[in-house]
Design a protein around this motif. Structure first.
Motif, PDB file in Angstrom:
ATOM      1  N   SER A 153      -3.106  -1.781 -17.034  1.00 28.88           N
ATOM      2  CA  SER A 153      -2.025  -0.657 -16.612  1.00 28.88           C
ATOM      3  C   SER A 153      -2.622  -0.704 -15.410  1.00 28.88           C
ATOM      4  N   GLY A 154      -2.126  -0.343 -14.110  1.00 25.94           N
ATOM      5  CA  GLY A 154      -2.324   0.001 -12.999  1.00 25.94           C
ATOM      6  C   GLY A 154      -2.730  -1.449 -12.044  1.00 25.94           C
ATOM      7  N   SER A 155      -2.470  -2.653 -12.928  1.00 24.59           N
ATOM      8  CA  SER A 155      -2.789  -3.740 -11.984  1.00 24.59           C
ATOM      9  C   SER A 155      -1.655  -4.090 -10.744  1.00 24.59           C
ATOM     10  N   GLY A 156      -0.794  -3.455 -10.383  1.00 26.60           N
ATOM     11  CA  GLY A 156       0.907  -3.792 -10.176  1.00 26.60           C
ATOM     12  C   GLY A 156       1.801  -4.841 -10.671  1.00 26.60           C
ATOM     13  N   LYS A 157       1.752  -4.685 -11.707  1.00 23.06           N
ATOM     14  CA  LYS A 157       3.448  -5.579 -11.898  1.00 23.06           C
ATOM     15  C   LYS A 157       4.397  -4.312 -12.176  1.00 23.06           C
ATOM     16  N   LYS A 217       0.384  -1.613  -0.220  1.00 17.93           N
ATOM     17  CA  LYS A 217       0.194  -0.076  -0.224  1.00 17.93           C
ATOM     18  C   LYS A 217       0.775   1.689  -0.074  1.00 17.93           C
ATOM     19  N   TYR A 218       0.415   2.266  -1.317  1.00 21.24           N
ATOM     20  CA  TYR A 218       1.602   3.178  -1.152  1.00 21.24           C
ATOM     21  C   TYR A 218       1.251   3.808  -0.494  1.00 21.24           C
ATOM     22  N   ARG A 219       2.139   4.900   0.181  1.00 16.22           N
ATOM     23  CA  ARG A 219       1.656   6.150   0.819  1.00 16.22           C
ATOM     24  C   ARG A 219       0.233   7.412   0.002  1.00 16.22           C
TER      25      ARG A 219
END
Ligand SMILES: Nc1ncnc2c1ncn2[C@@H]1O[C@H](COP(=O)(O)OP(=O)(O)OP(=O)(O)O)[C@@H](O)[C@H]1O
Length: 383
Positions: A38-42, A10-12
């Protein structure tokens, strides 16, 4: 070799985790596609493997090392075992092809003779013979990516991470790059590649880990891309890279080090190179993925008793599980007679792991196009 144990990231400043309870293990020598929208976490996964980031929950274990407990001081040593390739190449714009590839070795204090031979061999491997003196802007995109790959593998990492390596390339050039990555994998390097290239994923029939909104929804040993409805189609293309592909039959093993040239700390040349590069924003990002400073990756700290190789203090040592012929002595480069000759060992490629034959495509089979269909080559050193 790479293990994600219930990893949540989890990004700040964000509410939704980029990764949620991701759990998988990659064995030595695997070629794994990380796919997902895109944005799925790769990229987040790749950053965790490279220890550019740490998980919020769970553990990431790479080469037997729990990266959460890896001290910042030791991160550069750890990264010596991991090569990285990115979509945007990240070459040093004011350095030649040779200098870009040599940079990593300079920073870790390799000898001139070693650098000369290792860089030459890496550039041969990627099919860039004769372009050593070019600057990046004098190369095509595909050639620039080849330089980036040569840089990533010149220190013979155990793991190669590739984040959308074909994202800026046309399909035919992308095939050349995929062929190159497949060959590197056949040489024993574990490859983890994040991609949107559904065509490659489907054709190569390698392991596929799929992420959706940070959740791992699939881990398929011989998978395809899955739901391709939102993706552009990769149509069969006229082959453009035959010459480059042919050049790749000269597969050479890169030396890791020569013991006599091993130094503690940054070599003077390396310090100068770092200093020069520090003024360059592109250099900063290029360096970040590449290198460590001293060869002190200690066996006890990295040995994963189940999956990882024994890692020795001597960076010259190749991964122990790779089958290799005996070393061949090579001559030092001109002007480097005081330094011991580096050792060169040919790579043995005896098990094409990519089964691309039988695809329903016009013209030559994709395996042929990629140069992977035959049980080819054991090639010796160039020098
Ligand atoms: N440093 C960061 N700070 C905050 N959020 C981030 C950060 N890095 C990534 N994210 C978020 O985490 C999620 C996953 O991003 P990530 O870059 O891992 O996805 P990706 O699958 O690699 O995407 P792409 O294919 O577009 O590169 C996204 O929602 C992204 O916005």
């Amino acid at each position: 070799m790479i293990r994600f144990e219930h990893v949540t990231k989890k990004y700040r400043g964000t509410n939704k985790p980029a990764l949620s309870d991701v759990d998988f293990e990659v064995q030595r020598g695997e070629f794994v596609f990380l796919v997902g929208a895109s944005g799925s976490g790769k990229s987040s996964c790749l950053r965790l493997i490279l220890r550019e980031d740490t998980p919020s929950e769970g553990r990431v274990v790479v080469l037997g090392r729990d990266l959460h407990t890896l001290s910042t001081r030791k991160v550069p040593y750890f990264r010596r075992h991991i090569g990285s390739v990115f979509q945007d190449f990240r070459l040093l714009p004011n350095k030649t092809v040779f200098q870009n590839v040599a940079f990593t070795l300079q920073v870790i204090g390799s000898s001139r003779a070693y650098i000369q031979q290792a860089v030459t061999e890496a550039l041969t491997l990627v099919g860039l013979d004769g372009k050593q003196k070019r600057l990046p802007h004098e190369l095509s995109g595909g050639e620039q990516q080849r330089v980036a790959i040569a840089r990533a593998i010149v220190n013979r990492p155990q793991i190669l991470l590739a984040d959308e390596p074909t994202g800026n390339l046309d399909p035919a050039t992308s095939i050349d790059i995929m062929q190159l990555l497949a060959r590197i994998n056949e040489g024993g390097t574990t490859v983890v590649m994040a991609t949107h290239e559904a065509g490659f994923v489907d054709q190569m029939k390698r392991r596929v880990i799929e992420l959706q909104s940070g959740v791992m929804v699939r881990d398929d040993r011989h998978g395809g891309y899955g739901d391709r409805s939102s993706l552009p189609t990769l149509a069969p293309q006229e082959e453009k890279g035959a010459a480059a592909t042919a050049a790749l039959t000269a597969v050479l093993e890169l030396q890791r080090e020569i013991a006599a040239s091993t130094v503690e700390g940054v070599a003077p040349a390396a310090a100068a190179a770092v200093s020069e590069a520090a003024s360059d924003a592109v250099a900063a990002s290029a360096v970040a993925a590449a290198v460590a400073v001293t060869p002190e990756l200690v066996t006890s700290e990295l040995a994963d008793r189940e999956t990882a190789p024994a890692v020795t203090r001597e960076p010259a040592a190749p991964p122990v599980t790779r089958e290799r012929p005996a070393p061949v002595k090579a001559q030092p480069a001109d002007g480097a007679t005081a330094e011991p000759a580096p050792h060169t060992r040919p790579i043995r490629i005896d098990a094409p792991a990519v089964d691309l034959d039988g695809l329903d495509l016009d013209g030559p089979g994709v395996a042929d196009r990629l140069g992977l269909a035959s049980d080819d080559d054991e090639v010796g050193p160039t020098s």
